[in-house]
Design a protein around this motif. Sequence first.
Motif, short mmCIF file in Angstrom:
data_model
loop_
_atom_site.label_atom_id
_atom_site.label_comp_id
_atom_site.label_asym_id
_atom_site.label_seq_id
_atom_site.Cartn_x
_atom_site.Cartn_y
_atom_site.Cartn_z
N ASP A 46 5.52 8.75 -5.98
CA ASP A 46 5.40 10.20 -5.85
C ASP A 46 6.71 10.83 -5.38
O ASP A 46 7.00 11.99 -5.69
CB ASP A 46 4.28 10.57 -4.88
CG ASP A 46 2.89 10.38 -5.48
OD1 ASP A 46 2.80 10.26 -6.72
OD2 ASP A 46 1.91 10.34 -4.71
N HIS A 89 0.79 -1.23 0.00
CA HIS A 89 0.00 0.00 0.00
C HIS A 89 0.83 1.29 0.00
O HIS A 89 0.27 2.38 -0.06
CB HIS A 89 -0.97 0.02 1.19
CG HIS A 89 -0.30 -0.11 2.53
ND1 HIS A 89 0.05 -1.32 3.06
CD2 HIS A 89 0.10 0.83 3.42
CE1 HIS A 89 0.61 -1.14 4.25
NE2 HIS A 89 0.65 0.17 4.49
N VAL A 93 2.11 3.91 -4.28
CA VAL A 93 1.79 5.21 -4.90
C VAL A 93 2.63 6.30 -4.26
O VAL A 93 3.20 7.17 -4.95
CB VAL A 93 0.29 5.51 -4.77
CG1 VAL A 93 0.00 6.93 -5.24
CG2 VAL A 93 -0.53 4.51 -5.59
N HIS A 94 2.71 6.28 -2.95
CA HIS A 94 3.49 7.28 -2.23
C HIS A 94 4.96 7.20 -2.64
O HIS A 94 5.63 8.23 -2.83
CB HIS A 94 3.35 7.04 -0.72
CG HIS A 94 3.69 8.23 0.10
ND1 HIS A 94 3.45 8.33 1.44
CD2 HIS A 94 4.26 9.40 -0.23
CE1 HIS A 94 3.86 9.49 1.90
NE2 HIS A 94 4.37 10.16 0.90
#
Length: 234
Positions: A91, A84, A87-88
């Motif tokens: 980024d 999870h 995505v971070h």
Amino acid sequence: MRVLIVDDEPLARARLAALLSECDEITVAGSIGDGEAALVALSELQPDLLLLDINMPGLDGIALARRLAGQPRPQIVFCTAYEHYAVHAFDLGAIDYLLKPVRIERLRDALQRARQRLASTPREHTRYLGGRQRGEQVRIALDEVIYLLAEEKYVVVQHRGGQLLLEESLRQLEEAYPEQLIRLHRNCLVPPQRLLGLKTLTDGRVLARLGGTDLTPEVSRRNLPALRKLLRMG
């Protein structure tokens, strides 16, 4: 390509080192168990790539990547047991995200991406400070600096190899290198990556904890909000 392994689990570090030994043209620059130690070691080890765990005590992988943002840094590949954060991680500019247990095929893919990114990224020009050391005129790279202290007519630069005397003032140095030096007090500048934490004493004074030295210089009230913000942002 020089690779630095950062993971708090010794077995995970050993497994990554073993996998890297099966990859061509790879040198393991180091194997480190926490983010703060990695932050201090970066300027000395000069890796091209970080294999970085996320879930670590203290300065975790995400916070370490944030701390390195906006300055010359190695490429980053996150190696974690958690999906999870992906995505971070991207980024923050990671070039790949590997799930544990890491497979050799995925690791080789990530290394190839790192090579391509390195080949297409212009090299940053190293910036230097010039001054006197033991009576000789020498220069040192800014990324070797630990702190700068104003003393009488000179600025004393503490670096990994000793001390250097500069004739420029702290203000001149601060204006010349606004991204590479931050002010702790009227008589002290440090590179941002050296700032590891702040300690408040019972009398209300605040001391800075720096990587690479036992010195804990005092932080002025004027500069304290900016330093706290820097630490919150990683």
